[in-house]
Design a protein around this motif. Structure first.
Motif, mmCIF file in Angstrom:
data_model
loop_
_atom_site.group_PDB
_atom_site.id
_atom_site.type_symbol
_atom_site.label_atom_id
_atom_site.label_comp_id
_atom_site.label_asym_id
_atom_site.label_seq_id
_atom_site.Cartn_x
_atom_site.Cartn_y
_atom_site.Cartn_z
ATOM 1 N N LEU A 19 -6.667 -2.742 0.021
ATOM 2 C CA LEU A 19 -5.438 -3.452 -0.362
ATOM 3 C C LEU A 19 -5.603 -4.966 -0.277
ATOM 4 O O LEU A 19 -4.678 -5.713 -0.601
ATOM 5 C CB LEU A 19 -4.277 -3.017 0.531
ATOM 6 N N ARG A 46 -12.093 6.437 -3.507
ATOM 7 C CA ARG A 46 -10.886 7.254 -3.700
ATOM 8 C C ARG A 46 -9.618 6.414 -3.513
ATOM 9 O O ARG A 46 -8.680 6.485 -4.304
ATOM 10 C CB ARG A 46 -10.890 8.417 -2.702
ATOM 11 N N LEU A 47 -9.619 5.583 -2.481
ATOM 12 C CA LEU A 47 -8.447 4.748 -2.237
ATOM 13 C C LEU A 47 -8.255 3.728 -3.369
ATOM 14 O O LEU A 47 -7.132 3.408 -3.750
ATOM 15 C CB LEU A 47 -8.587 4.026 -0.894
ATOM 16 N N ARG A 49 -8.996 4.160 -6.467
ATOM 17 C CA ARG A 49 -8.414 4.840 -7.630
ATOM 18 C C ARG A 49 -6.900 4.975 -7.461
ATOM 19 O O ARG A 49 -6.145 4.797 -8.417
ATOM 20 C CB ARG A 49 -9.062 6.211 -7.831
ATOM 21 N N ALA A 50 -6.480 5.270 -6.247
ATOM 22 C CA ALA A 50 -5.035 5.360 -5.994
ATOM 23 C C ALA A 50 -4.386 3.991 -6.164
ATOM 24 O O ALA A 50 -3.328 3.852 -6.790
ATOM 25 C CB ALA A 50 -4.784 5.893 -4.590
ATOM 26 N N LEU A 51 -5.041 2.983 -5.642
ATOM 27 C CA LEU A 51 -4.504 1.621 -5.744
ATOM 28 C C LEU A 51 -4.392 1.190 -7.206
ATOM 29 O O LEU A 51 -3.430 0.523 -7.606
ATOM 30 C CB LEU A 51 -5.425 0.660 -4.988
ATOM 31 N N ALA A 53 -3.575 2.789 -9.639
ATOM 32 C CA ALA A 53 -2.409 3.367 -10.327
ATOM 33 C C ALA A 53 -1.123 2.629 -9.980
ATOM 34 O O ALA A 53 -0.136 2.735 -10.719
ATOM 35 C CB ALA A 53 -2.270 4.841 -9.947
ATOM 36 N N LEU A 54 -1.115 1.902 -8.882
ATOM 37 C CA LEU A 54 0.129 1.258 -8.436
ATOM 38 C C LEU A 54 0.788 0.345 -9.476
ATOM 39 O O LEU A 54 2.010 0.354 -9.615
ATOM 40 C CB LEU A 54 -0.124 0.457 -7.153
ATOM 41 N N PRO A 55 0.007 -0.470 -10.203
ATOM 42 C CA PRO A 55 0.668 -1.362 -11.176
ATOM 43 C C PRO A 55 1.495 -0.614 -12.216
ATOM 44 O O PRO A 55 2.424 -1.181 -12.794
ATOM 45 C CB PRO A 55 -0.505 -2.090 -11.844
#
Lengths: 251, 195
Positions: A19, A46-47, A49-51, A53-55
């Motif tokens: 982050l 992995r984290l 990839r999740a991050l 998607a946030l935008p």
């Protein structure tokens, strides 16, 4: 500290690292650890990839149509052959400070405030035209005027190249070799009219190499010179606090 | 040298190559696909339409001038662009005084569904599905986990600052961030949106 303990502590930091919320020392520790730890590397991937998607969750806002036009015009102009080999431009060289580039007289701060334009381009430089040697060059953009700024004194060696896209109503100022700023200071670009007082044209911090590009959403009609001073950050000032040592004449 | 004309269905690899070859049409295609999304992210972070415009413009020009650095094997063009926009916007926010929280002011920007010039309607549908899935995933998170991630991602706060704001230990914040991202990944993976 044992390797296991080191691994556990680093693993605890991975989400904060992804982050971008770790401090520089922690950041360096994590990066070093990742070079030799495939387990943590997989977690980070992995984290991330999740991050990534946030935008997508941001509320949709339609940008103004001019933004597309400005980006494409600036991109086209930045690839012009003239940028890699700019023609000689006239440069305004300053005399010692007492001669004063800034007009004398009081009561002009309010006038500046009224005519102030929005500050652009904080952050890293754009590197216009740098390192581009492959591929075809786009057709030259018509109606582009070029000028330059030259440094003296403490800013000796600093330069600025100005590309005024008259038809698009855009001006790009590409700075290089700017000296490192004192803590808490920013560079501020000034637009100097033939009459009246300098108007602020944006504040910026150059990259570690001393480069930066300022984009002005206007042409330089009515402007006779551009200048740069170091001012208190982060917002700069509404009026220059010192004589400029990086200046260039327009036209 | 004539470039192969890009179509609306061009892949990231094709677009990346065209950008590296100084094809302005490729940049226009990237803008039409992701410009509104990039602008939305910048507005969300900065709460200022004009500043968001500046950040998006800077980011696109940066991509234009460093297109050869794009590697489709390491991530999508969209992720590259949006990460860059997010980082620049957060830098801008923090440089101006990151701790001055401001209400988002969208009065000067039209709030509407994103629609770039020449947008592909199927791509729009896919984007809508993704957007709804991510929002759904976020809504499922416990409030404190969602808050930790949003303060970090949109506010640019460090985890130490978030611990102060939330008045919880550092280890708690780090744990919340990890759990939140893990849950987001699992949910979106289950929806087939992430690997």
């Amino acid at each position: 500290m044992s390797p296991e303990r080191d691994h556990e502590e680093i693993e605890d930091l991975l989400a904060a690292f992804v982050l971008g919320t770790t401090d520089p020392e922690e950041d360096a520790l994590v990066r070093e650890h990742l070079e030799g730890c495939s387990t943590c590397t997989r977690v980070v991937q992995r984290l991330q990839r999740a991050l990534g998607a946030l935008p997508l969750a941001a509320e949709s806002v339609t940008p103004p149509q001019r933004l597309r036009e400005q980006i494409l015009a600036a991109a086209g102009a930045s690839r012009r052959p003239e940028i890699t080999a700019p023609r000689r431009a006239r440069v305004l060289r300053l005399r010692p400070a007492r001669t004063g580039l800034w007009p004398a007289g009081g009561g002009w701060r309010s006038a500046i405030a009224a005519s102030a334009i929005v500050a652009f381009a904080l952050g890293a430089g754009l590197g216009l035209g740098l390192g581009r040697t492959i591929g075809p060059q786009p057709a030259p953009v018509s109606g582009v005027a070029q000028y330059s700024l030259s440094g003296s004194g403490a800013m000796s060696g600093a330069q600025g190249r100005v590309f005024e896209l008259k038809q698009q109503g855009l001006t790009l100022v590409e700075f290089s070799n700017l000296p490192e700023l004192e803590a808490g200071k920013v560079y501020e670009l000034w637009l100097i009219p033939s009459q009246g007082q300098p108007s602020p044209g944006g504040v910026f911090r150059p990259d570690p190499g001393g480069s930066h590009v300022v984009v002005l959403a206007r042409n330089l009609q009515g402007v006779t010179a551009l200048a740069v001073t170091a001012e208190p950050g982060p917002a700069g000032t509404s009026a220059p606090s010192q004589q400029p040592e990086l200046v260039g004449k327009v036209g | 040298m004539a470039l192969t004309r890009l179509t609306d269905v061009a892949s990231d690899i094709e677009i990346g190559r065209a950008l590296a070859a100084a094809d302005v049409d490729a940049l226009a295609l990237v803008y039409d696909r992701y410009g509104a999304l990039a602008y939305s992210v910048a507005v969300r972070i900065l709460g200022d339409a004009k500043l968001a415009e500046d950040i998006v413009q800077e980011t696109f020009l940066k991509i234009w001038n460093s297109a050869s650095a794009f590697d489709a094997d390491r991530g999508s063009l969209r992720a590259w662009l949006l990460t860059s926009v997010r980082n620049r916007a957060v830098d801008q926010l923090r440089g101006r005084g990151a701790h001055e929280r401001r209400e988002v002011d969208l009065e000067s920007a039209e709030t509407a569904r994103a629609s770039g010039v020449g947008a592909d309607p199927w791509r729009e549908v896919a984007a809508t599905v993704e957007r709804e899935a991510v929002r759904d995933a976020l809504a499922r998170l416990p409030v404190e986990q969602k808050q930790a991630v949003e303060l970090a991602f949109y506010g640019g706060y460090t985890y130490r600052e978030i611990a102060e704001i939330s008045r919880v230990p550092l280890s708690t914040v780090k744990g919340r961030m990890r759990l939140a991202l893990e849950k987001l990944h699992s949910y979106l993976e289950g929806k087939g949106l992430l690997e």
